[in-house]
Enzyme design. Sequence first.
Site, mmCIF file in Angstrom:
data_model
loop_
_atom_site.group_PDB
_atom_site.id
_atom_site.type_symbol
_atom_site.label_atom_id
_atom_site.label_comp_id
_atom_site.label_asym_id
_atom_site.label_seq_id
_atom_site.Cartn_x
_atom_site.Cartn_y
_atom_site.Cartn_z
ATOM 1 N N ASP A 1 0.870 -1.165 0.000
ATOM 2 C CA ASP A 1 0.000 0.000 0.000
ATOM 3 C C ASP A 1 0.913 1.224 0.000
ATOM 4 O OD1 ASP A 1 -2.445 1.553 0.417
ATOM 5 O OD2 ASP A 1 -1.714 1.809 2.471
ATOM 6 N N ASP B 1 -0.154 5.190 0.950
ATOM 7 C CA ASP B 1 -0.395 6.151 2.032
ATOM 8 C C ASP B 1 -0.499 5.436 3.373
ATOM 9 O OD1 ASP B 1 -0.814 8.655 0.429
ATOM 10 O OD2 ASP B 1 -2.417 7.455 -0.425
ATOM 11 N N ASP C 1 -1.714 -0.928 6.006
ATOM 12 C CA ASP C 1 -1.904 -0.313 7.317
ATOM 13 C C ASP C 1 -3.348 -0.275 7.780
ATOM 14 O OD1 ASP C 1 -2.398 1.653 5.226
ATOM 15 O OD2 ASP C 1 -2.540 3.128 6.835
#
Length: 229
Positions: free
Chosen positions: A15, A17, A177
């Site tokens: 991922d 961001d 995240d």
Amino acid sequence: MSTERDLQGWTIAFDLDGTLVDSAPDLIGTLNRMLAQYELPPVPMSSARHLVGHGAMALLRHGFMEAGAAWDEAHAPGLFERFIEDYLAHIADESTVFDGVVPALERLASRGAILCVATNKRTDLSVALIEALDLTRHFAFIAGPDAVSARKPSGAHIREAVQKAGGDPARCVMVGDSTTDTKAAKDAGVACIVVGFGYNDVPRAELGGDVVIDHYDGFEAALAEVIAG
């Protein structure tokens, strides 16, 4: 640390961001400039940080509603385009690569792994951010939602990103995240390493990943664990 190419045939999908880059300052900076145009108060980082992984529209809606302003869906497309224009102009003013990311990427490549990005950030924005932070050379492919048939939490996003990077979706590990990443990994049938310092949208114990790390220094040990498992 292994110096052999023992990860040959494996692809690691990241991922963006909150996983590779702390991009919240610039995204929320754009949001607050938009709010200022309407003479609305700025949104504090603490109240909007968890929304970063949910896209610009979620940030805009949150900002206007928190300021007590009416949210008009009819005006949303225009606001969105102005948001993107401003964000592109400030995409790496304050955004930073998380500590330990670059050494970890370099070690993974030296061990033979293919690296790619699977992000819900639009591909052009993702490429611009990654280029601005000098990370482009590390990735075989960068896949925003417009580059695949379905966005995370669909596992298709991971599978197609890996395929476009030249990898095998059956030998892949996802790194993220948030529950968007862990759900996508589960849907794709792959393991997921969660970074505990990102934009987690639920308590860590509820994220659903296989391993949680608090720094990229622990990434290779976590990777060995999920591959062995």
